[in-house]
Design a protein around this motif. Structure first.
Motif, PDB file in Angstrom:
ATOM      1  N   GLU A 177       3.755  24.779  36.990  1.00  0.00           N
ATOM      2  CA  GLU A 177       3.425  26.209  36.995  1.00  0.00           C
ATOM      3  C   GLU A 177       3.723  26.870  35.648  1.00  0.00           C
ATOM      4  OE1 GLU A 177       6.112  28.977  39.138  1.00  0.00           O
ATOM      5  OE2 GLU A 177       7.141  27.154  39.804  1.00  0.00           O
ATOM      6  N   TYR A 178       4.478  26.183  34.802  1.00  0.00           N
ATOM      7  CA  TYR A 178       4.789  26.708  33.467  1.00  0.00           C
ATOM      8  C   TYR A 178       3.877  26.123  32.398  1.00  0.00           C
ATOM      9  CZ  TYR A 178       8.985  28.124  35.945  1.00  0.00           C
ATOM     10  OH  TYR A 178       9.856  28.677  36.858  1.00  0.00           O
ATOM     11  N   ASN A 179       2.783  25.474  32.835  1.00  0.00           N
ATOM     12  CA  ASN A 179       1.818  24.853  31.921  1.00  0.00           C
ATOM     13  C   ASN A 179       2.440  23.699  31.141  1.00  0.00           C
ATOM     14  OD1 ASN A 179      -0.792  24.545  30.825  1.00  0.00           O
ATOM     15  ND2 ASN A 179      -0.212  25.717  29.008  1.00  0.00           N
ATOM     16  N   VAL A 180       3.353  23.009  31.765  1.00  0.00           N
ATOM     17  CA  VAL A 180       3.916  21.776  31.213  1.00  0.00           C
ATOM     18  C   VAL A 180       3.439  20.634  32.103  1.00  0.00           C
ATOM     19  CG1 VAL A 180       6.024  20.478  30.724  1.00  0.00           C
ATOM     20  CG2 VAL A 180       5.931  22.952  30.283  1.00  0.00           C
ATOM     21  N   GLN A 181       2.663  19.721  31.511  1.00  0.00           N
ATOM     22  CA  GLN A 181       2.121  18.602  32.276  1.00  0.00           C
ATOM     23  C   GLN A 181       2.965  17.344  32.032  1.00  0.00           C
ATOM     24  OE1 GLN A 181      -0.528  20.331  30.137  1.00  0.00           O
ATOM     25  NE2 GLN A 181      -0.366  21.771  31.846  1.00  0.00           N
ATOM     26  N   ALA A 182       3.306  16.670  33.117  1.00  0.00           N
ATOM     27  CA  ALA A 182       4.028  15.403  33.041  1.00  0.00           C
ATOM     28  C   ALA A 182       3.154  14.316  33.657  1.00  0.00           C
ATOM     29  CB  ALA A 182       5.360  15.492  33.782  1.00  0.00           C
ATOM     30  N   ASN A 183       2.813  13.333  32.859  1.00  0.00           N
ATOM     31  CA  ASN A 183       1.991  12.216  33.309  1.00  0.00           C
ATOM     32  C   ASN A 183       2.584  10.913  32.792  1.00  0.00           C
ATOM     33  OD1 ASN A 183      -0.501  13.558  34.586  1.00  0.00           O
ATOM     34  ND2 ASN A 183      -0.352  14.622  32.623  1.00  0.00           N
ATOM     35  N   ALA A 184       2.054   9.820  33.259  1.00  0.00           N
ATOM     36  CA  ALA A 184       2.524   8.506  32.806  1.00  0.00           C
ATOM     37  C   ALA A 184       1.334   7.607  32.528  1.00  0.00           C
ATOM     38  CB  ALA A 184       3.428   7.869  33.851  1.00  0.00           C
ATOM     39  N   ILE A 185       1.542   6.682  31.607  1.00  0.00           N
ATOM     40  CA  ILE A 185       0.591   5.603  31.360  1.00  0.00           C
ATOM     41  C   ILE A 185       1.210   4.330  31.901  1.00  0.00           C
ATOM     42  CG2 ILE A 185      -0.635   4.260  29.617  1.00  0.00           C
ATOM     43  CD1 ILE A 185      -0.501   6.737  27.804  1.00  0.00           C
ATOM     44  N   ALA A 186       0.419   3.581  32.667  1.00  0.00           N
ATOM     45  CA  ALA A 186       0.882   2.313  33.213  1.00  0.00           C
ATOM     46  C   ALA A 186       0.119   1.180  32.526  1.00  0.00           C
ATOM     47  CB  ALA A 186       0.672   2.263  34.724  1.00  0.00           C
ATOM     48  N   PRO A 187       0.665   0.632  31.448  1.00  0.00           N
ATOM     49  CA  PRO A 187      -0.023  -0.468  30.761  1.00  0.00           C
ATOM     50  C   PRO A 187      -0.034  -1.729  31.621  1.00  0.00           C
ATOM     51  CG  PRO A 187       1.634   0.562  29.347  1.00  0.00           C
ATOM     52  CD  PRO A 187       1.883   1.042  30.733  1.00  0.00           C
ATOM     53  N   GLY A 188      -1.089  -2.504  31.428  1.00  0.00           N
ATOM     54  CA  GLY A 188      -1.138  -3.823  32.036  1.00  0.00           C
ATOM     55  C   GLY A 188      -0.412  -4.831  31.164  1.00  0.00           C
ATOM     56  N   TYR A 189      -0.924  -6.036  31.125  1.00  0.00           N
ATOM     57  CA  TYR A 189      -0.285  -7.092  30.340  1.00  0.00           C
ATOM     58  C   TYR A 189      -0.719  -6.943  28.885  1.00  0.00           C
ATOM     59  CZ  TYR A 189       1.548  -9.144  34.541  1.00  0.00           C
ATOM     60  OH  TYR A 189       2.263  -9.342  35.702  1.00  0.00           O
ATOM     61  N   ILE A 190       0.200  -6.430  28.077  1.00  0.00           N
ATOM     62  CA  ILE A 190      -0.053  -6.104  26.677  1.00  0.00           C
ATOM     63  C   ILE A 190       0.709  -7.081  25.788  1.00  0.00           C
ATOM     64  CG2 ILE A 190       0.039  -4.277  24.941  1.00  0.00           C
ATOM     65  CD1 ILE A 190      -1.697  -3.546  27.332  1.00  0.00           C
ATOM     66  N   ILE A 191       0.102  -7.485  24.699  1.00  0.00           N
ATOM     67  CA  ILE A 191       0.752  -8.403  23.763  1.00  0.00           C
ATOM     68  C   ILE A 191       1.799  -7.636  22.963  1.00  0.00           C
ATOM     69  CG2 ILE A 191       0.417  -9.929  21.788  1.00  0.00           C
ATOM     70  CD1 ILE A 191      -2.457 -10.386  22.824  1.00  0.00           C
TER      71      ILE A 191
END
Length: 252
Positions: A177-191
């Motif tokens: 509601e304060y215009n702060v977005q929290a998200n996540a990236i879920a990487p797969g199998y990365i070298i």
């Protein structure tokens, strides 16, 4: 403040990235700088020269900070010095320990949760209030496929990434509601160094590769575009989301 009409521009923004000296953290920091952001690049090692040089060649302001995110006192001291400047926070620092669950030690369990989960929460708690006051901010937590799955011989890592997914959603609920977005990236199998043991195990590496529709392991650079999107105003109505970047692994 953002100062152009490009939805993906980060000009006028400052991004703090933990674990910025190598792997996914380096690729994300580089991409954010290329999109216009100034940087606070953090690491637990003296390995930040390359990202500093790259970003400064682009005309960006770069601050570097070497500290151990698992040390709450160090974290408080260092991050507090930058908290008022940070518009975009990327919690990327992470470690992994491998052992069958029945032989997993308390030390390894606690070490992984401290770096991967507790440290991320502490840094959000330090930087979040400034974002709330300004009515604008982006938090990007680097989770994992193991925010959805249990994996093998990585009980603490899977628990920490499930926890990080929950933290992401909790912050989205409280701060949206304060215009702060929290998200996540879920990487797969990365070298990266984190997956070196799997890469070196020929049979396991092939098993992983056989399940990925893209037909290859991921590269750290594959995460960069997702990070720019979640850091930019193009994602202003994306909140509490776990964006999977896995070459299609979870679709199998």
């Amino acid at each position: 403040m953002r100062n152009d009409d490009n939805l993906f521009s980060l000009h006028g923004q400052t991004a703090m990235i933990t674990g910025a000296g190598s792997g996914i953290g380096y690729s994300v920091a580089r991409a954010l700088a290329e999109a216009g952001a100034d940087l606070v690049a953090a690491s637990d090692r003296e390995n930040l020269d390359d990202i500093r040089e790259h970003a400064e060649k682009l005309g960006r302001t770069v601050h570097t900070a070497v500290f151990d995110v698992a040390d709450a006192q160090q974290t408080q001291s260092v991050v507090s010095g930058f908290a008022e400047d940070v518009d975009i926070l990327v919690n990327n620092a992470g470690i992994i320990r491998r052992a069958p669950a029945e032989r997993f030690t308390d030390g390894d369990w606690q070490d992984v949760l401290e770096v991967n989960l507790s440290a991320a929460f502490r840094i959000c708690r330090l930087i979040g209030p400034r974002m709330l006051r300004r009515g604008q901010g982006k938090i990007i937590n680097i989770a994992s496929l193991l925010a959805f799955q249990g994996g093998l011989n990585v009980a603490s890592y899977a628990a920490s990434k499930h926890g990080l997914a929950g933290l992401t959603k909790a912050l989205a609920n409280e701060w949206g509601e304060y215009n702060v977005q929290a998200n996540a990236i879920a990487p797969g199998y990365i070298i990266t160094d984190t997956t070196k043991d799997l890469q070196d195990d020929g049979m396991r590496s092939q098993q992983i590769l056989d399940r990925i529709p893209a037909g290859r392991w991921g590269r750290a650079d594959d995460i960069a575009g997702a990070a720019v999107f979640l850091a930019s105003r193009a994602s202003d109505y994306v909140n509490g989301h776990l964006l999977v970047v896995d070459g299609g692994w979870l679709s199998r």
